[in-house]
Design a protein around this motif. Structure first.
Motif, PDB file in Angstrom:
ATOM      1  N   GLY A  10      -2.419 -21.560 -35.878  1.00 40.03           N
ATOM      2  CA  GLY A  10      -1.109 -22.190 -35.925  1.00 40.03           C
ATOM      3  C   GLY A  10      -1.259 -23.668 -35.712  1.00 40.03           C
ATOM      4  O   GLY A  10      -2.342 -24.209 -35.798  1.00 40.03           O
ATOM      5  N   VAL A  11      -0.179 -24.286 -35.372  1.00 36.45           N
ATOM      6  CA  VAL A  11      -0.263 -25.727 -35.203  1.00 36.45           C
ATOM      7  C   VAL A  11      -0.509 -26.128 -33.759  1.00 36.45           C
ATOM      8  O   VAL A  11      -0.946 -27.240 -33.494  1.00 36.45           O
ATOM      9  N   SER A  12      -0.257 -25.232 -32.853  1.00 35.06           N
ATOM     10  CA  SER A  12      -0.497 -25.611 -31.459  1.00 35.06           C
ATOM     11  C   SER A  12      -1.977 -25.565 -31.131  1.00 35.06           C
ATOM     12  O   SER A  12      -2.733 -24.823 -31.745  1.00 35.06           O
ATOM     13  N   ARG A  13      -2.411 -26.306 -30.175  1.00 37.67           N
ATOM     14  CA  ARG A  13      -3.821 -26.360 -29.826  1.00 37.67           C
ATOM     15  C   ARG A  13      -4.261 -25.049 -29.201  1.00 37.67           C
ATOM     16  O   ARG A  13      -5.421 -24.671 -29.287  1.00 37.67           O
ATOM     17  N   ILE A  14      -3.363 -24.349 -28.547  1.00 34.44           N
ATOM     18  CA  ILE A  14      -3.740 -23.053 -27.977  1.00 34.44           C
ATOM     19  C   ILE A  14      -4.115 -22.092 -29.088  1.00 34.44           C
ATOM     20  O   ILE A  14      -5.120 -21.389 -29.012  1.00 34.44           O
ATOM     21  N   ILE A  15      -3.317 -22.084 -30.133  1.00 32.97           N
ATOM     22  CA  ILE A  15      -3.608 -21.190 -31.262  1.00 32.97           C
ATOM     23  C   ILE A  15      -4.916 -21.572 -31.921  1.00 32.97           C
ATOM     24  O   ILE A  15      -5.749 -20.740 -32.254  1.00 32.97           O
ATOM     25  N   ILE A  16      -5.122 -22.887 -32.082  1.00 28.46           N
ATOM     26  CA  ILE A  16      -6.361 -23.348 -32.712  1.00 28.46           C
ATOM     27  C   ILE A  16      -7.573 -22.922 -31.883  1.00 28.46           C
ATOM     28  O   ILE A  16      -8.590 -22.485 -32.417  1.00 28.46           O
ATOM     29  N   ALA A  17      -7.438 -23.006 -30.577  1.00 31.12           N
ATOM     30  CA  ALA A  17      -8.583 -22.667 -29.728  1.00 31.12           C
ATOM     31  C   ALA A  17      -8.940 -21.198 -29.804  1.00 31.12           C
ATOM     32  O   ALA A  17     -10.085 -20.810 -29.619  1.00 31.12           O
ATOM     33  N   THR A  18      -7.951 -20.358 -30.063  1.00 33.88           N
ATOM     34  CA  THR A  18      -8.227 -18.907 -30.076  1.00 33.88           C
ATOM     35  C   THR A  18      -8.681 -18.396 -31.419  1.00 33.88           C
ATOM     36  O   THR A  18      -9.162 -17.269 -31.529  1.00 33.88           O
ATOM     37  N   ILE A  19      -8.575 -19.177 -32.466  1.00 31.55           N
ATOM     38  CA  ILE A  19      -8.797 -18.625 -33.804  1.00 31.55           C
ATOM     39  C   ILE A  19     -10.223 -18.190 -34.058  1.00 31.55           C
ATOM     40  O   ILE A  19     -10.472 -17.219 -34.758  1.00 31.55           O
ATOM     41  N   ILE A  20     -11.197 -18.929 -33.503  1.00 30.40           N
ATOM     42  CA  ILE A  20     -12.594 -18.561 -33.746  1.00 30.40           C
ATOM     43  C   ILE A  20     -12.865 -17.161 -33.204  1.00 30.40           C
ATOM     44  O   ILE A  20     -13.484 -16.326 -33.868  1.00 30.40           O
ATOM     45  N   ALA A  21     -12.340 -16.910 -32.023  1.00 33.73           N
ATOM     46  CA  ALA A  21     -12.523 -15.570 -31.457  1.00 33.73           C
ATOM     47  C   ALA A  21     -11.838 -14.522 -32.306  1.00 33.73           C
ATOM     48  O   ALA A  21     -12.339 -13.417 -32.486  1.00 33.73           O
ATOM     49  N   ILE A  23     -11.405 -14.557 -35.508  1.00 36.87           N
ATOM     50  CA  ILE A  23     -12.199 -14.284 -36.714  1.00 36.87           C
ATOM     51  C   ILE A  23     -13.327 -13.314 -36.392  1.00 36.87           C
ATOM     52  O   ILE A  23     -13.627 -12.401 -37.152  1.00 36.87           O
ATOM     53  N   VAL A  24     -13.930 -13.492 -35.226  1.00 35.26           N
ATOM     54  CA  VAL A  24     -15.053 -12.629 -34.848  1.00 35.26           C
ATOM     55  C   VAL A  24     -14.603 -11.189 -34.650  1.00 35.26           C
ATOM     56  O   VAL A  24     -15.267 -10.247 -35.050  1.00 35.26           O
ATOM     57  N   ILE A  25     -13.419 -11.009 -34.021  1.00 32.47           N
ATOM     58  CA  ILE A  25     -12.999  -9.647 -33.698  1.00 32.47           C
ATOM     59  C   ILE A  25     -12.096  -9.035 -34.733  1.00 32.47           C
ATOM     60  O   ILE A  25     -11.744  -7.872 -34.636  1.00 32.47           O
ATOM     61  N   ILE A  26     -11.779  -9.781 -35.797  1.00 31.47           N
ATOM     62  CA  ILE A  26     -10.751  -9.278 -36.706  1.00 31.47           C
ATOM     63  C   ILE A  26     -11.097  -7.968 -37.370  1.00 31.47           C
ATOM     64  O   ILE A  26     -10.250  -7.127 -37.580  1.00 31.47           O
ATOM     65  N   TRP A 108     -20.566 -18.885 -42.016  1.00 29.38           N
ATOM     66  CA  TRP A 108     -19.514 -19.877 -42.227  1.00 29.38           C
ATOM     67  C   TRP A 108     -18.990 -20.385 -40.891  1.00 29.38           C
ATOM     68  O   TRP A 108     -19.211 -19.784 -39.843  1.00 29.38           O
ATOM     69  N   SER A 109     -18.291 -21.507 -40.943  1.00 27.76           N
ATOM     70  CA  SER A 109     -17.658 -22.086 -39.762  1.00 27.76           C
ATOM     71  C   SER A 109     -16.335 -22.697 -40.184  1.00 27.76           C
ATOM     72  O   SER A 109     -16.092 -22.938 -41.372  1.00 27.76           O
ATOM     73  N   VAL A 110     -15.486 -22.953 -39.206  1.00 24.88           N
ATOM     74  CA  VAL A 110     -14.158 -23.500 -39.492  1.00 24.88           C
ATOM     75  C   VAL A 110     -13.837 -24.585 -38.474  1.00 24.88           C
ATOM     76  O   VAL A 110     -14.237 -24.506 -37.306  1.00 24.88           O
ATOM     77  N   SER A 111     -13.139 -25.608 -38.933  1.00 26.64           N
ATOM     78  CA  SER A 111     -12.787 -26.724 -38.051  1.00 26.64           C
ATOM     79  C   SER A 111     -11.705 -26.313 -37.061  1.00 26.64           C
ATOM     80  O   SER A 111     -11.018 -25.303 -37.238  1.00 26.64           O
ATOM     81  N   ASP A 112     -11.539 -27.108 -36.030  1.00 24.36           N
ATOM     82  CA  ASP A 112     -10.560 -26.802 -34.990  1.00 24.36           C
ATOM     83  C   ASP A 112      -9.137 -26.735 -35.529  1.00 24.36           C
ATOM     84  O   ASP A 112      -8.316 -25.969 -35.023  1.00 24.36           O
ATOM     85  N   ASP A 113      -8.828 -27.531 -36.548  1.00 23.70           N
ATOM     86  CA  ASP A 113      -7.463 -27.508 -37.077  1.00 23.70           C
ATOM     87  C   ASP A 113      -7.279 -26.424 -38.135  1.00 23.70           C
ATOM     88  O   ASP A 113      -6.186 -26.271 -38.690  1.00 23.70           O
ATOM     89  N   GLY A 114      -8.328 -25.652 -38.411  1.00 23.71           N
ATOM     90  CA  GLY A 114      -8.207 -24.533 -39.342  1.00 23.71           C
ATOM     91  C   GLY A 114      -8.115 -24.921 -40.807  1.00 23.71           C
ATOM     92  O   GLY A 114      -7.865 -24.066 -41.657  1.00 23.71           O
ATOM     93  N   LYS A 115      -8.370 -26.179 -41.143  1.00 27.00           N
ATOM     94  CA  LYS A 115      -8.187 -26.626 -42.526  1.00 27.00           C
ATOM     95  C   LYS A 115      -9.491 -26.852 -43.280  1.00 27.00           C
ATOM     96  O   LYS A 115      -9.481 -26.972 -44.503  1.00 27.00           O
TER      97      LYS A 115
END
Length: 540
Positions: A10-21, A23-26, A108-115
Motif C-alpha cells: 500500500g502507500v503507508s510505510r507499514i504496508i511497504i515494510a510488510t510486503i517482502i514477508a 511475498i515469501v509466505i504467499i 527477484w527483489s522488490v523496492s521498498d515502495d513496491g514499484k
C-alpha cells in the motif's frame, strides 16, 4: 487460465515494510485465502520428474480452437494453455498448487515502495531453435506486446511503466503504481519471451514457433492438428516424459466422444456434453476426471448499441434470465447458478444479481414498460453464440435464453452465431448486442473477475463499450491494498454498481472434465486450470 496473486504494498510505510514477508509466505496462504473451502488438486503423478521421454506420443482431442499463436494477440483459455507448454514466463505455478515459483528467473527483489522489481535470469535459457534467451529478449518481447496493443496488452500496459535490461541476465520493471498481484501477472503469456525470429503468421517447422518451454511446435494446420515435440534445448525442471503431444481438433462433441471410445485419441478435453460425461463414466477402459475450476459463463451486453444502451432494458433482461433452469435443463446440474462475476467460494463474492431473481417475468415486464415497450411494441434484440469453442451445449444455452426472454411476451430474440475467430473479430469491433462468453482466469484473484470486464480500457476485448469512472477508481484503490478485508469492501461496491448498470450478466459457474485412457498418467489439475502436457506419461 491462472491463479495469480494477492498482496502488494500500500502507500503507508507499514504496508511497504510488510510486503517482502508477504511475498515469501504467499504461496502458503493463497490456497486458504482465495477459495473457501480450498480445492485440493487432482493429480495422478508426482509433480516433479527427472526421467527422459519414454513414450513416443499422446494424442489429445478437443473441440476448441486456437485463436492466434502470438502472446501479443491471443486472449483465450485454450491458446494460453498451448502457450504455457511451448513458452514460459519469469515465474510460473508449481503444478498441482497455486504457488508461484521461479521459472526463467532464478530470483527477484522488490523496492521498498513496491514499484521497482528486479529479476535475475537463469544463464542456460534457450529458445526452441537453440538461440540464447537473454534479458534483451525478455524486454523486447514485452515491449512488443505494448506496441501491438492487442486484447491481452492491458495485463502489461495497465501496470508497467517501463521494462529495461540492466545486463544480459537482469530485467528491471518499473511499475506505474504498486500492484498486489504483479507476480501473478508475470505468469501470463503477454510476459512470455518469444524468439526474435518468431513470426506468428508463418508457423511451420523452422523451430522458431515458441519461447522457452518444454515443447516446441513441429506442425500446425489450423483447426486440424497441432504437433508438439519435446524441446531439446529446454533446461527447466519439468522435462517432457512424452516425445510428442498431438492435438486433434474435432468439429463437435459427438465426434470427440467417438474418438475417445474408439481409441483414436488418448485424452478427450474441452468439451464433451454432460450426457456424454455421464455415459463415459461407465466405460471400464476410461477415467473421467473432474477439474476443480473457477470457470464462469456470462452474457456481455453492448451498452453503446440501441436498444441495449437503455439500462432499464438491460435490467429487464437480467430479471428474465433463469439460471437454475439453464443449470438443470442444459447441463444436468453439472454447473451452479452464478449471481456475480466473482466465483462462488472466492473472497469478496457477493450475490448481487439475486436482486433480479430467476425468471422474474413480472419484474422484467415492469422494467420493459418503463422503457416504453409492450406486447404490441416488442423489444427486439440479437443474441450471439459461438458453436464449438464452448462445446455443443452452446446452441442449447442460446435457445433456452431466447425462450426465457420471450416468456415476457414483450421481447423478440434473434439468435445468431459465428465461429470462434469471426466471433472474436465481431466482439472486438463492438458489433454484437448480446454475446455468450466464458472466462478462465488469468490469475486467481477477485480483480481478475472484475477489471477485465469493467475497467475502462481493460475491457475493450469484451466489445461492451462500458465505462464507469467510479468503478475505475474503486478497482485502482483495491489493486494496491494488502489487507483483504479492505479490498473485499471495495470489490463488493464494484459488484453492486455492476448489478445496477448490467453491462454483463453472470450465468453459471462450471466444471471441466477430462476423459482419459486408464494408462495415461500425469494429469495434474488445480484451480489455475492449466493442463500441463509436459507432465503426461503412459504407465506400464
Amino acid at each position: 487460465m491462472v491463479s495469480r496473486y494477492l498482496y502488494s504494498r500500500g502507500v503507508s510505510r507499514i504496508i511497504i515494510a510488510t510486503i517482502i514477508a508477504l511475498i515469501v509466505i504467499i504461496a502458503a496462504v493463497v490456497g486458504y485465502v482465495l477459495l473457501k473451502p480450498p480445492t485440493a488438486p487432482i493429480t495422478t503423478t508426482p509433480t516433479t520428474q527427472t526421467t527422459a521421454p519414454a513414450a513416443k506420443k499422446i494424442v489429445i482431442g478437443v473441440t476448441d480452437k486456437i485463436s492466434d499463436l502470438d502472446p501479443a494477440q491471443a486472449y483465450d483459455f485454450f491458446t494460453w494453455e498451448v502457450m504455457n507448454n511451448i513458452m514460459g514466463g519469469l515465474v510460473t505455478y508449481k503444478p498441482g498448487t497455486t504457488e508461484i515459483v521461479p521459472n526463467l528467473a532464478e530470483s527477484w527483489s522488490v523496492s521498498d515502495d513496491g514499484k521497482t522489481w528486479i529479476f535475475k535470469l537463469r544463464k542456460d535459457l534457450r529458445f526452441a531453435d537453440g538461440t540464447p534467451c537473454t534479458a534483451e529478449n525478455v524486454v523486447w518481447s514485452i515491449k512488443r506486446v505494448m506496441r501491438i496493443n492487442g486484447d491481452p496488452a492491458w495485463l502489461v500496459t495497465d501496470f508497467v511503466e517501463d521494462v529495461v535490461a540492466v545486463d544480459n541476465y537482469t530485467v528491471k520493471f518499473v511499475l506505474k503504481k504498486p500492484v498486489s498481484y504483479f507476480l501473478a501477472l508475470l505468469a501470463t503469456p503477454p510476459y512470455f519471451p518469444v524468439s526474435p525470429k518468431y513470426n506468428p503468421d508463418k508457423i511451420d517447422s523452422d523451430q522458431t514457433a515458441g519461447g522457452v518451454g518444454p515443447y516446441r511446435i513441429k506442425e500446425w494446420r489450423r483447426d486440424e492438428i497441432l504437433v508438439l515435440e519435446a524441446n531439446p534445448y529446454y533446461t527447466g525442471p519439468y522435462k517432457p516424459r512424452v516425445e510428442q503431444i498431438i492435438i486433434k481438433f474435432y468439429k463437435d462433441a459427438t465426434t470427440l466422444r467417438l474418438a475417445i471410445e474408439s481409441g483414436e485419441i488418448d485424452i478427450a478435453w474441452r468439451t464433451l456434453r454432460p450426457v456424454d460425461i455421464q455415459s463415459l463414466k461407465t466405460n471400464p477402459n476410461l477415467r473421467v476426471i473432474e477439474v476443480p475450476g473457477a470457470f464462469i459463463r456470462y452474457i456481455i451486453i453492448n451498452v453503446n448499441m440501441s436498444p441495449t444502451n437503455n439500462k432499464l432494458v438491460r435490467q429487464a433482461i437480467a430479471a428474465a434470465i433463469d439460471r437454475k433452469e439453464i443449470a438443470s435443463t442444459v447441463f444436468m446440474n453439472t454447473v451452479e447458478p452464478l449471481y456475480t462475476m466473482i466465483p462462488i467460494g472466492m473472497w469478496s463474492h457477493k450475490d448481487v444479481f439475486k436482486r433480479y431473481g430467476d425468471g422474474n417475468i413480472d419484474l422484467a415486464k415492469r422494467l420493459l414498460s418503463q422503457a416504453g415497450y409492450s406486447e404490441t411494441n416488442k423489444l427486439r434484440i440479437e443474441l450471439w453464440y459461438t458453436p464449438t469453442h464452448y462445446g455443443d451445449t452452446e446452441k442449447d444455452v442460446a435457445a433456452l435464453i431466447k425462450q426465457q426472454l420471450e416468456r415476457t411476451g414483450m421481447i423478440e430474440v434473434t439468435i445468431k452465431s459465428a465461429e470462434w475467430s469471426t466471433y472474436l473479430d465481431y466482439t472486438r469491433k463492438g458489433a454484437l448486442m448480446l454475446s455468450l462468453y466464458g472466462w478462465y482466469p488469468d490469475y486467481i484473484d477477485p480483480d481478475d473477475y472484475l477489471t477485465p470486464f469493467l475497467r475502462t480500457g481493460a475491457n475493450k476485448w469484451t466489445g461492451s463499450g462500458y465505462s464507469n469512472p467510479e468503478i475505475d477508481k474503486l478497482l485502482d484503490q483495491a489493486s494496491v491494498l494488502v489487507d483483504i478485508s479492505q479490498r473485499a469492501q471495495l470489490y463488493e461496491k464494484v459488484q453492486d454498481i455492476m448489478a445496477d448498470d448490467v453491462p454483463i450478466i453472470p450465468l453459471f459457474q462450471g466444471k471441466l472434465f477430462i476423459v482419459a485412457k486408464k494408462n495415461i498418467e500425469g494429469i495434474t489439475l488445480d484451480p489455475t486450470m492449466i493442463f500441463r502436457y509436459y507432465l503426461l506419461y503412459i504407465s506400464g
